[in-house]
Scaffold this active site. Structure first.
Site, PDB file in Angstrom:
ATOM      1  N   GLN A  81      -2.473   7.238   2.513  1.00  0.00           N
ATOM      2  CA  GLN A  81      -1.398   6.814   3.407  1.00  0.00           C
ATOM      3  C   GLN A  81      -0.081   6.756   2.639  1.00  0.00           C
ATOM      4  O   GLN A  81       0.370   5.687   2.237  1.00  0.00           O
ATOM      5  CB  GLN A  81      -1.754   5.434   3.967  1.00  0.00           C
ATOM      6  N   PHE A  82       0.564   7.912   2.432  1.00  0.00           N
ATOM      7  CA  PHE A  82       1.809   7.942   1.660  1.00  0.00           C
ATOM      8  C   PHE A  82       2.911   7.138   2.312  1.00  0.00           C
ATOM      9  O   PHE A  82       3.830   6.658   1.651  1.00  0.00           O
ATOM     10  CB  PHE A  82       2.261   9.384   1.396  1.00  0.00           C
ATOM     11  N   THR A  83       2.823   6.923   3.619  1.00  0.00           N
ATOM     12  CA  THR A  83       3.885   6.204   4.320  1.00  0.00           C
ATOM     13  C   THR A  83       3.942   4.720   3.950  1.00  0.00           C
ATOM     14  O   THR A  83       4.898   4.039   4.312  1.00  0.00           O
ATOM     15  CB  THR A  83       3.751   6.353   5.849  1.00  0.00           C
TER      16      THR A  83
END
Length: 150
Positions: A78-80
């Site tokens: 989950q890079f966000t």
């Protein structure tokens, strides 16, 4: 490293309409990685997650870990989680690691979590457009950041 820990009754992840992983009772982990994350972060975080007492005991108190309840785990990249929203309305993801750095750390995190839990951990597909389905139990949702150690 940042992780959103969700206590779930069940969770699954699909890519292009195909189920790639699913779990029953356990933890859904949304994992974000930044460039200065390292082995120390992985070891600290996997231990913290494995020992986190967020499952109810016989008296209804959150006193049991995922291991105590023989629960499962599903890890989704989950890079966000490293979105910067201070300036403007379009988030910047400059702090999120690019795949050459993030993929080995993500894979190492999964292996270490499997060691801590003593069982296979489900995963999404790193970098894919994933659809995550879950039933949050409680709801219980906790955010942990290795740099803040909280």
């Amino acid at each position: 490293m940042r992780v959103v820990v969700q206590r779930v009754s069940h969770a699954s992840v699909r890519v292009d309409g195909v189920s790639v992983a699913s779990i029953g009772k356990g933890l859904l982990l949304l994992l974000g990685i930044e460039d200065d994350d390292n082995e120390e972060d992985i070891l600290w975080l996997t231990q913290k997650v494995a020992k986190l007492r967020i499952f109810n005991d016989a008296e209804g108190l959150m006193n049991l870990s995922v291991n105590d309840v023989q629960g499962e785990a599903l890890v989704v990249s989950q890079f966000t989680l490293f979105a910067a929203t201070k300036k403007g309305n379009r988030p910047s993801y400059i702090r999120a690691s690019k795949p050459p750095v993030a993929v080995p750390l993500y894979e190492r995190f999964v292996l270490e979590l499997e060691r801590c839990l003593g069982k296979k951990v489900g995963t999404g597909i790193f970098g894919a457009d994933m659809k995550v389905d879950l039933l949050n139990d409680g709801p219980v949702t906790i955010i942990i950041d290795t740099k803040a150690k909280e």
